[in-house]
Design an enzyme around this catalytic site. Sequence first.
Site, PDB file in Angstrom:
ATOM      1  N   GLU A   1       9.978 -15.947   8.244  1.00 37.80           N
ATOM      2  CA  GLU A   1      10.282 -17.008   7.276  1.00 37.80           C
ATOM      3  C   GLU A   1      11.764 -17.009   6.920  1.00 37.80           C
ATOM      4  OE1 GLU A   1       7.503 -16.572   4.020  1.00 37.80           O
ATOM      5  OE2 GLU A   1       5.857 -17.350   5.266  1.00 37.80           O
TER       6      GLU A   1
ATOM      7  N   GLU B   1       3.090 -17.463  16.603  1.00 34.52           N
ATOM      8  CA  GLU B   1       2.791 -17.933  17.962  1.00 34.52           C
ATOM      9  C   GLU B   1       4.063 -18.346  18.691  1.00 34.52           C
ATOM     10  OE1 GLU B   1       1.345 -18.754  15.098  1.00 34.52           O
ATOM     11  OE2 GLU B   1      -0.670 -19.585  15.390  1.00 34.52           O
TER      12      GLU B   1
ATOM     13  N   CYS C   1      -0.785 -24.133  13.828  1.00 36.92           N
ATOM     14  CA  CYS C   1      -0.248 -25.369  13.264  1.00 36.92           C
ATOM     15  C   CYS C   1       0.106 -26.350  14.391  1.00 36.92           C
ATOM     16  CB  CYS C   1       0.978 -25.079  12.406  1.00 36.92           C
ATOM     17  SG  CYS C   1       2.497 -24.787  13.331  1.00 36.92           S
TER      18      CYS C   1
HETATM   19  N1  THU Z   1       1.916 -19.273  10.196  1.00 32.29           N
HETATM   20  C1  THU Z   1       1.914 -18.693  11.427  1.00 32.29           C
HETATM   21  O1  THU Z   1       2.752 -17.825  11.719  1.00 32.29           O
HETATM   22  N2  THU Z   1       0.974 -19.069  12.325  1.00 32.29           N
HETATM   23  C2  THU Z   1      -0.027 -19.956  12.064  1.00 32.29           C
HETATM   24  O2  THU Z   1      -0.853 -20.231  12.947  1.00 32.29           O
HETATM   25  C3  THU Z   1      -0.134 -20.581  10.743  1.00 32.29           C
HETATM   26  C4  THU Z   1       0.998 -20.335   9.823  1.00 32.29           C
HETATM   27  C5  THU Z   1       2.890 -18.817   9.198  1.00 32.29           C
HETATM   28  C6  THU Z   1       3.991 -19.784   8.853  1.00 32.29           C
HETATM   29  C7  THU Z   1       4.354 -19.329   7.446  1.00 32.29           C
HETATM   30  O3  THU Z   1       5.258 -18.234   7.544  1.00 32.29           O
HETATM   31  C8  THU Z   1       3.061 -18.815   6.879  1.00 32.29           C
HETATM   32  O4  THU Z   1       2.207 -18.552   7.985  1.00 32.29           O
HETATM   33  C9  THU Z   1       2.365 -19.782   5.915  1.00 32.29           C
HETATM   34  O5  THU Z   1       2.182 -21.025   6.510  1.00 32.29           O
END
Ligand code: THU
Length: 136
Positions: A49, A60, A91
Amino acid sequence: MILSRMENSRLVEAAVLARANAHAPYSNFAVGAALECEDGTVFTGCNVENLSFGLTMCAERVAIGTAVAAGQRAFRRIAVVAATDVPISPCGACRQVMAEFHPALKILSATLDGKTEEFTLDQLLPRASTGILNRP
Ligand code: THU
């Protein structure tokens, strides 16, 4: 991390290990991924993040980018792990990136307490980019 070909549970375990490296101070939602290539090697990723939220990288896409940077283009499966009640599904942005390399990628999603669900990318993103630049 590069590992040899493994069973579903081992691929999930690689994603669990990668999840421990998540940089998720804003959402506190840690995700791990493990991508298995056609030649059996595995590349892992975690979400990364950023204070500028839109720059956040999902686990991913980190795994896919790491694999591509190592010269890989052919993928077999990706395991995704999060501490949720039900297995998460990737996502939309990650689905599009998966489709770039493997429109029929198998996705194995697991919770930390062992619930699993399997999808194909065809199910999650049908007709990905059909027609764009004459893609079939
Ligand atoms: N996130 C992922 O890394 N992979 C997913 O499949 C869904 C969401 C992360 C993005 C963000 O850092 C956190 O999860 C919340 O959305």
